[in-house]
Design a protein around this motif. Sequence first.
Motif, PDB file in Angstrom:
ATOM      1  N   TYR A 278       0.902  -1.288  -0.118  1.00  0.00           N
ATOM      2  CA  TYR A 278       0.035   0.015  -0.041  1.00  0.00           C
ATOM      3  C   TYR A 278       0.896   1.292  -0.075  1.00  0.00           C
ATOM      4  O   TYR A 278       0.600   2.305  -0.542  1.00  0.00           O
ATOM      5  CB  TYR A 278      -0.691  -0.060   1.243  1.00  0.00           C
ATOM      6  CG  TYR A 278      -2.211   0.854   1.348  1.00  0.00           C
ATOM      7  CD1 TYR A 278      -3.227   0.663   0.582  1.00  0.00           C
ATOM      8  CD2 TYR A 278      -2.392   2.005   2.216  1.00  0.00           C
ATOM      9  CE1 TYR A 278      -4.074   1.440   0.462  1.00  0.00           C
ATOM     10  CE2 TYR A 278      -3.243   2.802   2.459  1.00  0.00           C
ATOM     11  CZ  TYR A 278      -4.255   2.398   1.515  1.00  0.00           C
ATOM     12  OH  TYR A 278      -5.401   3.234   1.675  1.00  0.00           O
ATOM     13  N   GLY A 279       1.791   1.227   0.668  1.00  0.00           N
ATOM     14  CA  GLY A 279       2.864   2.464   0.952  1.00  0.00           C
ATOM     15  C   GLY A 279       4.018   2.567   0.097  1.00  0.00           C
ATOM     16  O   GLY A 279       4.495   3.508   0.099  1.00  0.00           O
ATOM     17  N   ILE A 280       4.674   1.236  -0.460  1.00  0.00           N
ATOM     18  CA  ILE A 280       5.734   1.459  -1.028  1.00  0.00           C
ATOM     19  C   ILE A 280       5.616   0.866  -2.556  1.00  0.00           C
ATOM     20  O   ILE A 280       5.994   1.454  -3.491  1.00  0.00           O
ATOM     21  CB  ILE A 280       6.732   0.381  -0.274  1.00  0.00           C
ATOM     22  CG1 ILE A 280       7.121   0.987   1.081  1.00  0.00           C
ATOM     23  CG2 ILE A 280       8.220   0.494  -1.010  1.00  0.00           C
ATOM     24  CD1 ILE A 280       8.020   0.196   2.096  1.00  0.00           C
ATOM     25  N   ILE A 281       5.124  -0.210  -2.843  1.00  0.00           N
ATOM     26  CA  ILE A 281       5.080  -0.982  -3.951  1.00  0.00           C
ATOM     27  C   ILE A 281       4.028  -0.280  -4.938  1.00  0.00           C
ATOM     28  O   ILE A 281       4.489   0.191  -5.952  1.00  0.00           O
ATOM     29  CB  ILE A 281       4.545  -2.360  -3.977  1.00  0.00           C
ATOM     30  CG1 ILE A 281       5.464  -3.075  -2.938  1.00  0.00           C
ATOM     31  CG2 ILE A 281       4.861  -2.977  -5.322  1.00  0.00           C
ATOM     32  CD1 ILE A 281       6.979  -3.021  -3.288  1.00  0.00           C
ATOM     33  N   ALA A 282       2.893   0.078  -4.458  1.00  0.00           N
ATOM     34  CA  ALA A 282       1.964   0.771  -5.262  1.00  0.00           C
ATOM     35  C   ALA A 282       2.320   2.097  -5.832  1.00  0.00           C
ATOM     36  O   ALA A 282       2.266   2.547  -6.936  1.00  0.00           O
ATOM     37  CB  ALA A 282       0.215   0.804  -4.594  1.00  0.00           C
TER      38      ALA A 282
END
Length: 309
Positions: A278-282
């Motif tokens: 949610y916070g890094i990959i997307a």
Amino acid sequence: MNWMNKSIPQEFILLGFSDRPWLEFPLFVIFLISYMVTIFGNLTIILVSHLDSKLHTPMYFFLTNLSVLDLCYTTSTVPQMLVNLYSTRKVINYGGCVAQLFMFLALGATECVLLAMMSFDRFVAICRPLHYSVIMHQKLCLQLAAACCITGFGNSVWLSSLTLQLPLCGPYVIDHFLCEIPALLKLSCVDTTVNETELFFVSVIFHIIPLTLILISYAFIAKAVLRIQSAESRQKAFGTCGSHLIVVSLFYGTAISMYLQPPSPDSKDRGKMVSLFYGIIAPMLNPLIYTLRNKEVKEAFKRLLARVF
């Protein structure tokens, strides 16, 4: 009053992945590379959209806003995460924890609403093409972007205040790699049922309602596209919507699995992994999705490089 003062810690310990120390160095490398790609990709979209006059349209205005959100989103969490992965003392001070909690909530809620606004823009562009420039004028775009921010940050002020008012009991150990409401509620000395109910209610509002509006918009879009006679025009219409649909699927899929699923024995590790995505990959994937699938952005990027070199 004395008891309440004692309940405010100076710092928190973020356990993160300390139960799997062999993972920390590989994760540090992966997160550092992801962060660099996120910064480069989103800054590229912001610069290209700003410098190329052909991209001065509502679609790229909202895409620029999404890139700014993603930049702020990762910057509010990843640097602290990298520091903790690299060091043996994995802590965050109280002020840093509050700031991280506030920004994570505000930017996440803002993005929920912004993605719905972007689907409205695509709906008008495809279903009302002759009136597009009249409906989606600059003032309306600015008003919609402002409404997204006001809604998202207003939600964060409310939820953050409710969470931070709770008395906390030591040890102040957060079994997560960032300060997030579900992790902080576990440190409370009092019953948090009301807070959990409010969090669930807000999650429904910010996830289910925008997602429903997006699906309704795309139902009308699909109906309009199927009526287009030219195969090339149909492909172009689907192409402009395809990138947005992929981003919506990634964002809402992870968000719903984080906030709207009932607790389970695996919810702790699931929460960590979903938060990572949610916070890094997307935020890293979003600019790649829009640039790789978007001919206009690629051509604008080539024009920008030709101008520079």
